[in-house]
Design a protein around this motif. Structure first.
Motif, PDB file in Angstrom:
ATOM      1  N   UNK A  45       0.835  -1.214   0.000  1.00 43.91           N
ATOM      2  CA  UNK A  45       0.000   0.000   0.000  1.00 43.91           C
ATOM      3  C   UNK A  45       0.862   1.254   0.000  1.00 43.91           C
ATOM      4  N   UNK A  46       2.004   1.159  -0.671  1.00 40.56           N
ATOM      5  CA  UNK A  46       2.827   2.350  -0.859  1.00 40.56           C
ATOM      6  C   UNK A  46       2.139   3.265  -1.861  1.00 40.56           C
ATOM      7  N   UNK A  47       2.865   4.227  -2.362  1.00 38.89           N
ATOM      8  CA  UNK A  47       2.290   5.192  -3.294  1.00 38.89           C
ATOM      9  C   UNK A  47       1.709   4.476  -4.512  1.00 38.89           C
ATOM     10  N   UNK A  48       2.457   3.555  -5.103  1.00 40.12           N
ATOM     11  CA  UNK A  48       1.993   2.870  -6.310  1.00 40.12           C
ATOM     12  C   UNK A  48       0.783   1.980  -6.015  1.00 40.12           C
ATOM     13  N   UNK A  49       0.841   1.202  -4.934  1.00 39.64           N
ATOM     14  CA  UNK A  49      -0.271   0.309  -4.603  1.00 39.64           C
ATOM     15  C   UNK A  49      -1.534   1.062  -4.246  1.00 39.64           C
ATOM     16  N   UNK A  50      -1.404   2.108  -3.431  1.00 36.89           N
ATOM     17  CA  UNK A  50      -2.576   2.899  -3.035  1.00 36.89           C
ATOM     18  C   UNK A  50      -3.195   3.602  -4.235  1.00 36.89           C
ATOM     19  N   UNK A  51      -2.348   4.166  -5.111  1.00 30.80           N
ATOM     20  CA  UNK A  51      -2.860   4.852  -6.298  1.00 30.80           C
ATOM     21  C   UNK A  51      -3.539   3.870  -7.244  1.00 30.80           C
ATOM     22  N   UNK A  52      -2.939   2.706  -7.428  1.00 26.18           N
ATOM     23  CA  UNK A  52      -3.533   1.692  -8.298  1.00 26.18           C
ATOM     24  C   UNK A  52      -4.887   1.261  -7.770  1.00 26.18           C
ATOM     25  N   UNK A  53      -4.985   1.007  -6.477  1.00 31.82           N
ATOM     26  CA  UNK A  53      -6.261   0.608  -5.876  1.00 31.82           C
ATOM     27  C   UNK A  53      -7.305   1.703  -6.056  1.00 31.82           C
ATOM     28  N   UNK A  54      -6.918   2.932  -5.816  1.00 27.12           N
ATOM     29  CA  UNK A  54      -7.842   4.060  -5.939  1.00 27.12           C
ATOM     30  C   UNK A  54      -8.378   4.183  -7.361  1.00 27.12           C
ATOM     31  N   UNK A  55      -7.493   4.200  -8.342  1.00 24.99           N
ATOM     32  CA  UNK A  55      -7.925   4.403  -9.719  1.00 24.99           C
ATOM     33  C   UNK A  55      -8.647   3.182 -10.287  1.00 24.99           C
ATOM     34  N   UNK A  56      -8.283   1.990  -9.842  1.00 18.06           N
ATOM     35  CA  UNK A  56      -9.029   0.803 -10.263  1.00 18.06           C
ATOM     36  C   UNK A  56     -10.461   0.841  -9.746  1.00 18.06           C
ATOM     37  N   UNK A  57     -10.635   1.221  -8.481  1.00 14.26           N
ATOM     38  CA  UNK A  57     -11.986   1.286  -7.912  1.00 14.26           C
ATOM     39  C   UNK A  57     -12.807   2.373  -8.584  1.00 14.26           C
ATOM     40  N   UNK A  58     -12.157   3.460  -8.980  1.00 12.79           N
ATOM     41  CA  UNK A  58     -12.864   4.535  -9.672  1.00 12.79           C
ATOM     42  C   UNK A  58     -13.272   4.123 -11.077  1.00 12.79           C
ATOM     43  N   UNK A  59     -12.360   3.516 -11.804  1.00 12.21           N
ATOM     44  CA  UNK A  59     -12.615   3.203 -13.206  1.00 12.21           C
ATOM     45  C   UNK A  59     -13.317   1.871 -13.418  1.00 12.21           C
ATOM     46  N   UNK A  60     -13.206   0.958 -12.464  1.00 16.87           N
ATOM     47  CA  UNK A  60     -13.824  -0.367 -12.589  1.00 16.87           C
ATOM     48  C   UNK A  60     -14.561  -0.750 -11.306  1.00 16.87           C
ATOM     49  N   UNK A  61     -15.725  -0.130 -11.065  1.00 25.40           N
ATOM     50  CA  UNK A  61     -16.463  -0.447  -9.835  1.00 25.40           C
ATOM     51  C   UNK A  61     -16.963  -1.890  -9.780  1.00 25.40           C
ATOM     52  N   UNK A  62     -16.922  -2.589 -10.909  1.00 29.46           N
ATOM     53  CA  UNK A  62     -17.347  -3.987 -10.936  1.00 29.46           C
ATOM     54  C   UNK A  62     -16.308  -4.922 -10.329  1.00 29.46           C
ATOM     55  N   UNK A  63     -15.084  -4.445 -10.158  1.00 24.45           N
ATOM     56  CA  UNK A  63     -14.021  -5.268  -9.594  1.00 24.45           C
ATOM     57  C   UNK A  63     -13.999  -5.170  -8.074  1.00 24.45           C
TER      58      UNK A  63
END
Length: 102
Positions: A45-63
């Protein structure tokens, strides 16, 4: 009324069988819905992991997004620590002999 503690062993077994048959009947009568769930795991959950999780949840709410983190806090190496009574922000830069700019 009927109390299981006053019933014979045979009566208790009969009640258990009736309950089981009732539950099986209800389960068979209930509509079965199959839902395929897509899960993404992010390690860290560093910068890359937190950002990836955030943008994935925003762009793919089905995941379903799960972040795995070994520490009790998020942020990776970027964190705030107490240093001699003062709160100091540590950047994500590691101080080592390999980093010629520090």
């Amino acid at each position: 009324g009927f109390h299981a503690c006053y019933a014979s062993k045979g009566e208790r077994q009969l009640v258990k069988m009736l309950v089981l048959l009732t539950l099986l009947t209800l389960k068979a009568a209930a509509p079965i819905t199959v839902r395929e769930e897509r899960v993404v795991g992010i390690v860290g959950s560093g910068v890359a992991g937190a950002a990836t999780a955030h943008f994935l949840r925003e762009s793919r709410p089905d995941l379903r997004v799960i972040v795995f983190e070994r520490d009790a806090v998020i942020g990776g190496r970027a964190r705030t620590v107490d240093l001699a009574g003062r709160r100091v922000d540590l950047g994500a830069t590691a101080i080592s002999t390999l980093n010629h700019y520090l």
